[in-house]
Design a protein around this motif. Structure first.
Motif, PDB file in Angstrom:
ATOM      1  N   ALA A 109      52.697 -13.438 -17.834  1.00  0.00           N
ATOM      2  CA  ALA A 109      52.208 -12.442 -16.882  1.00  0.00           C
ATOM      3  C   ALA A 109      51.147 -11.549 -17.518  1.00  0.00           C
ATOM      4  CB  ALA A 109      53.368 -11.588 -16.364  1.00  0.00           C
ATOM      5  N   ALA A 110      51.341 -11.214 -18.786  1.00  0.00           N
ATOM      6  CA  ALA A 110      50.352 -10.391 -19.488  1.00  0.00           C
ATOM      7  C   ALA A 110      49.014 -11.110 -19.611  1.00  0.00           C
ATOM      8  CB  ALA A 110      50.882  -9.995 -20.867  1.00  0.00           C
ATOM      9  N   GLU A 111      49.039 -12.432 -19.572  1.00  0.00           N
ATOM     10  CA  GLU A 111      47.797 -13.213 -19.636  1.00  0.00           C
ATOM     11  C   GLU A 111      47.160 -13.404 -18.262  1.00  0.00           C
ATOM     12  OE1 GLU A 111      48.610 -17.017 -21.308  1.00  0.00           O
ATOM     13  OE2 GLU A 111      49.127 -16.276 -23.294  1.00  0.00           O
ATOM     14  N   ASN A 112      48.004 -13.520 -17.221  1.00  0.00           N
ATOM     15  CA  ASN A 112      47.506 -14.016 -15.937  1.00  0.00           C
ATOM     16  C   ASN A 112      47.580 -13.056 -14.758  1.00  0.00           C
ATOM     17  OD1 ASN A 112      46.981 -16.798 -16.854  1.00  0.00           O
ATOM     18  ND2 ASN A 112      49.195 -16.915 -17.102  1.00  0.00           N
ATOM     19  N   ALA A 113      48.256 -11.936 -14.895  1.00  0.00           N
ATOM     20  CA  ALA A 113      48.444 -11.037 -13.746  1.00  0.00           C
ATOM     21  C   ALA A 113      47.117 -10.540 -13.197  1.00  0.00           C
ATOM     22  CB  ALA A 113      49.315  -9.851 -14.152  1.00  0.00           C
ATOM     23  N   THR A 114      47.012 -10.517 -11.879  1.00  0.00           N
ATOM     24  CA  THR A 114      45.808 -10.009 -11.219  1.00  0.00           C
ATOM     25  C   THR A 114      46.030  -8.554 -10.811  1.00  0.00           C
ATOM     26  OG1 THR A 114      46.529 -10.612  -8.992  1.00  0.00           O
ATOM     27  CG2 THR A 114      45.380 -12.310 -10.289  1.00  0.00           C
ATOM     28  N   PRO A 115      44.957  -7.801 -10.598  1.00  0.00           N
ATOM     29  CA  PRO A 115      45.111  -6.408 -10.127  1.00  0.00           C
ATOM     30  C   PRO A 115      45.891  -6.328  -8.823  1.00  0.00           C
ATOM     31  CG  PRO A 115      42.873  -6.787 -10.901  1.00  0.00           C
ATOM     32  CD  PRO A 115      43.547  -8.126 -10.887  1.00  0.00           C
ATOM     33  N   GLU A 116      45.695  -7.308  -7.943  1.00  0.00           N
ATOM     34  CA  GLU A 116      46.402  -7.310  -6.666  1.00  0.00           C
ATOM     35  C   GLU A 116      47.912  -7.474  -6.876  1.00  0.00           C
ATOM     36  OE1 GLU A 116      42.230  -8.235  -6.135  1.00  0.00           O
ATOM     37  OE2 GLU A 116      43.764  -9.224  -7.382  1.00  0.00           O
ATOM     38  N   GLN A 117      48.293  -8.342  -7.816  1.00  0.00           N
ATOM     39  CA  GLN A 117      49.718  -8.531  -8.104  1.00  0.00           C
ATOM     40  C   GLN A 117      50.331  -7.288  -8.728  1.00  0.00           C
ATOM     41  OE1 GLN A 117      49.172 -12.125 -10.460  1.00  0.00           O
ATOM     42  NE2 GLN A 117      50.221 -13.367  -8.912  1.00  0.00           N
ATOM     43  N   ILE A 118      49.599  -6.654  -9.616  1.00  0.00           N
ATOM     44  CA  ILE A 118      50.081  -5.413 -10.231  1.00  0.00           C
ATOM     45  C   ILE A 118      50.302  -4.353  -9.156  1.00  0.00           C
ATOM     46  CG2 ILE A 118      49.495  -3.495 -11.765  1.00  0.00           C
ATOM     47  CD1 ILE A 118      50.220  -5.901 -13.359  1.00  0.00           C
ATOM     48  N   ALA A 119      49.339  -4.214  -8.259  1.00  0.00           N
ATOM     49  CA  ALA A 119      49.436  -3.220  -7.190  1.00  0.00           C
ATOM     50  C   ALA A 119      50.638  -3.514  -6.285  1.00  0.00           C
ATOM     51  CB  ALA A 119      48.149  -3.198  -6.374  1.00  0.00           C
ATOM     52  N   LYS A 120      50.842  -4.783  -5.969  1.00  0.00           N
ATOM     53  CA  LYS A 120      51.975  -5.170  -5.132  1.00  0.00           C
ATOM     54  C   LYS A 120      53.296  -4.787  -5.793  1.00  0.00           C
ATOM     55  CE  LYS A 120      54.132  -9.208  -2.929  1.00  0.00           C
ATOM     56  NZ  LYS A 120      54.041 -10.670  -2.691  1.00  0.00           N
ATOM     57  N   CYS A 121      53.399  -5.035  -7.095  1.00  0.00           N
ATOM     58  CA  CYS A 121      54.631  -4.706  -7.813  1.00  0.00           C
ATOM     59  C   CYS A 121      54.837  -3.205  -7.942  1.00  0.00           C
ATOM     60  CB  CYS A 121      54.625  -5.366  -9.193  1.00  0.00           C
ATOM     61  SG  CYS A 121      55.208  -7.072  -9.177  1.00  0.00           S
ATOM     62  N   ARG A 122      53.769  -2.457  -8.091  1.00  0.00           N
ATOM     63  CA  ARG A 122      53.898  -0.993  -8.162  1.00  0.00           C
ATOM     64  C   ARG A 122      54.411  -0.446  -6.828  1.00  0.00           C
ATOM     65  NH1 ARG A 122      52.338   0.882 -12.910  1.00  0.00           N
ATOM     66  NH2 ARG A 122      50.615  -0.107 -14.062  1.00  0.00           N
ATOM     67  N   ALA A 123      53.943  -1.021  -5.737  1.00  0.00           N
ATOM     68  CA  ALA A 123      54.432  -0.611  -4.420  1.00  0.00           C
ATOM     69  C   ALA A 123      55.911  -0.954  -4.280  1.00  0.00           C
ATOM     70  CB  ALA A 123      53.619  -1.284  -3.326  1.00  0.00           C
ATOM     71  N   MET A 124      56.307  -2.102  -4.822  1.00  0.00           N
ATOM     72  CA  MET A 124      57.705  -2.525  -4.773  1.00  0.00           C
ATOM     73  C   MET A 124      58.587  -1.566  -5.581  1.00  0.00           C
ATOM     74  SD  MET A 124      59.146  -6.328  -5.681  1.00  0.00           S
ATOM     75  CE  MET A 124      58.119  -7.061  -4.399  1.00  0.00           C
ATOM     76  N   VAL A 125      58.097  -1.138  -6.738  1.00  0.00           N
ATOM     77  CA  VAL A 125      58.849  -0.183  -7.563  1.00  0.00           C
ATOM     78  C   VAL A 125      58.994   1.146  -6.826  1.00  0.00           C
ATOM     79  CG1 VAL A 125      58.842   1.156  -9.702  1.00  0.00           C
ATOM     80  CG2 VAL A 125      58.234  -1.269  -9.750  1.00  0.00           C
ATOM     81  N   ALA A 126      57.945   1.567  -6.120  1.00  0.00           N
ATOM     82  CA  ALA A 126      58.025   2.801  -5.344  1.00  0.00           C
ATOM     83  C   ALA A 126      59.098   2.692  -4.264  1.00  0.00           C
ATOM     84  CB  ALA A 126      56.664   3.115  -4.719  1.00  0.00           C
ATOM     85  N   GLU A 127      59.169   1.540  -3.611  1.00  0.00           N
ATOM     86  CA  GLU A 127      60.214   1.302  -2.609  1.00  0.00           C
ATOM     87  C   GLU A 127      61.594   1.318  -3.256  1.00  0.00           C
ATOM     88  OE1 GLU A 127      59.877  -1.749   0.463  1.00  0.00           O
ATOM     89  OE2 GLU A 127      57.842  -2.125  -0.257  1.00  0.00           O
ATOM     90  N   GLU A 128      61.696   0.712  -4.435  1.00  0.00           N
ATOM     91  CA  GLU A 128      62.975   0.688  -5.147  1.00  0.00           C
ATOM     92  C   GLU A 128      63.406   2.104  -5.503  1.00  0.00           C
ATOM     93  OE1 GLU A 128      64.903  -1.182  -9.246  1.00  0.00           O
ATOM     94  OE2 GLU A 128      62.808  -1.598  -8.734  1.00  0.00           O
ATOM     95  N   ASN A 129      62.459   2.913  -5.964  1.00  0.00           N
ATOM     96  CA  ASN A 129      62.753   4.319  -6.276  1.00  0.00           C
ATOM     97  C   ASN A 129      63.270   5.052  -5.056  1.00  0.00           C
ATOM     98  OD1 ASN A 129      62.485   5.526  -8.890  1.00  0.00           O
ATOM     99  ND2 ASN A 129      60.341   4.895  -8.912  1.00  0.00           N
ATOM    100  N   GLU A 130      62.624   4.811  -3.930  1.00  0.00           N
ATOM    101  CA  GLU A 130      63.033   5.464  -2.688  1.00  0.00           C
ATOM    102  C   GLU A 130      64.450   5.056  -2.309  1.00  0.00           C
ATOM    103  OE1 GLU A 130      61.596   5.741   2.019  1.00  0.00           O
ATOM    104  OE2 GLU A 130      60.622   4.354   0.624  1.00  0.00           O
ATOM    105  N   ALA A 131      64.753   3.779  -2.465  1.00  0.00           N
ATOM    106  CA  ALA A 131      66.095   3.287  -2.149  1.00  0.00           C
ATOM    107  C   ALA A 131      67.144   3.922  -3.057  1.00  0.00           C
ATOM    108  CB  ALA A 131      66.139   1.764  -2.262  1.00  0.00           C
ATOM    109  N   VAL A 132      66.806   4.083  -4.330  1.00  0.00           N
ATOM    110  CA  VAL A 132      67.730   4.709  -5.285  1.00  0.00           C
ATOM    111  C   VAL A 132      67.991   6.151  -4.890  1.00  0.00           C
ATOM    112  CG1 VAL A 132      68.037   5.464  -7.668  1.00  0.00           C
ATOM    113  CG2 VAL A 132      67.144   3.178  -7.196  1.00  0.00           C
ATOM    114  N   VAL A 133      66.925   6.890  -4.561  1.00  0.00           N
ATOM    115  CA  VAL A 133      67.049   8.293  -4.170  1.00  0.00           C
ATOM    116  C   VAL A 133      67.940   8.434  -2.937  1.00  0.00           C
ATOM    117  CG1 VAL A 133      65.785  10.274  -3.231  1.00  0.00           C
ATOM    118  CG2 VAL A 133      64.869   9.031  -5.194  1.00  0.00           C
ATOM    119  N   LYS A 134      67.819   7.475  -2.014  1.00  0.00           N
ATOM    120  CA  LYS A 134      68.599   7.512  -0.777  1.00  0.00           C
ATOM    121  C   LYS A 134      69.978   6.874  -0.942  1.00  0.00           C
ATOM    122  CE  LYS A 134      64.630   7.504   2.360  1.00  0.00           C
ATOM    123  NZ  LYS A 134      63.927   6.765   3.456  1.00  0.00           N
ATOM    124  N   SER A 135      70.309   6.470  -2.161  1.00  0.00           N
ATOM    125  CA  SER A 135      71.588   5.809  -2.461  1.00  0.00           C
ATOM    126  C   SER A 135      71.790   4.547  -1.626  1.00  0.00           C
ATOM    127  CB  SER A 135      72.762   6.779  -2.239  1.00  0.00           C
ATOM    128  OG  SER A 135      72.654   7.884  -3.111  1.00  0.00           O
TER     129      SER A 135
END
Length: 244
Positions: A109-135
């Motif tokens: 992934a460190a060799e091949n990840a695209t900016p679009e994939q990174i952005a998608k995963c960052r959005a996913m982490v934000a959703e995960e954070n929100e889910a954690v906050v909401k239990s």
């Protein structure tokens, strides 16, 4: 019936307009396993699932076959299918396999990840954070698993992607059986740190962080816990509500 199935599964597969009924049923069951709403050992009645999703038993069988290939469902001759229930020894083997897989994935992934994939995963982490906050534990667990599947997509290696999907599902079963606390199995800040080093192309840092990350996941396992509902109608109540 087909229209209902497509509507109910838009959340999981929003961009694919060519999903078959098999795909949709498979996706619902796969999500329920990732979210740990279907605990290990749950009997997957073809009759009940056919009633819930409004499809034939042939379609249910095809969906269960796909899940059995991924080793998250066990099909027993003349006894039907159940959600797999890994033994302690099997769990240890699966966790070791995942470690090997994840380390290879982040290096690629460190060799091949695209900016679009990174952005998608960052959005996913934000959703995960929100889910954690909401239990919202089920949703956070599913998003955590999907994050790791997306890392495999970054590796740009289809066999790894296929293996990773199966391993993530099997690890969800292990967590359902053996985790000492029912919190999300991945720390969101560790996911962010992984994305940072992958984006920087730092393979060694990515490997080191993933090792630490997996150690944290494994440290929560006590090898004796299990919970959940084996009532298929309760697990898929969201589907039944949309049919009403």
């Amino acid at each position: 019936m087909t229209g209902l199935l497509k509507a109910t599964h838009k959340k999981t597969k929003p961009t694919n307009s060519k999903l078959t009924q098999d795909d949709i049923v498979y996706g619902h069951i796969f999500d329920a396993i990732l979210e740990q709403r279907l605990p290990p050992g749950t009997k997957l009645s073809e009759e009940a699932l056919g009633e819930i999703f409004g499809v034939s038993r042939t379609i249910i069988r095809r969906a269960l076959l796909r899940l059995s290939v991924e080793q998250v469902v066990s099909t027993r001759p003349n006894r039907g299918s159940i959600v797999a229930s890994p033994t302690v020894e099997e769990a240890m083997q699966i966790l070791k396999a995942r470690e090997v897989m994840e380390l290879a994935i982040v290096e690629l992934a460190a060799e091949n990840a695209t900016p679009e994939q990174i952005a998608k995963c960052r959005a996913m982490v934000a959703e995960e954070n929100e889910a954690v906050v909401k239990s919202d534990t089920g949703r956070s667990i599913r998003l955590s698993g999907e994050f790791h599947i997306e890392l495999a997509a970054m590796a740009n290696n289809m066999p790894l992607m296929s293996f990773q999907r199966s391993l993530v599902s099997q690890c969800s079963l292990i967590i359902a059986l053996y985790e000492s606390s029912k919190k999300t199995n991945c720390a969101c800040d560790e996911h962010t740190q992984l994305l940072d080093v992958i984006e920087a192309g730092d393979k060694q840092a990515a490997i080191a962080l993933m090792k630490t990350h997996l150690d944290h996941i494994n440290s929560k396992l006590n090898l004796h816990d299990d919970s959940g509902s084996q009532d298929l109608h309760a697990v898929f109540s969201n589907v039944l509500k949309k049919k009403a």
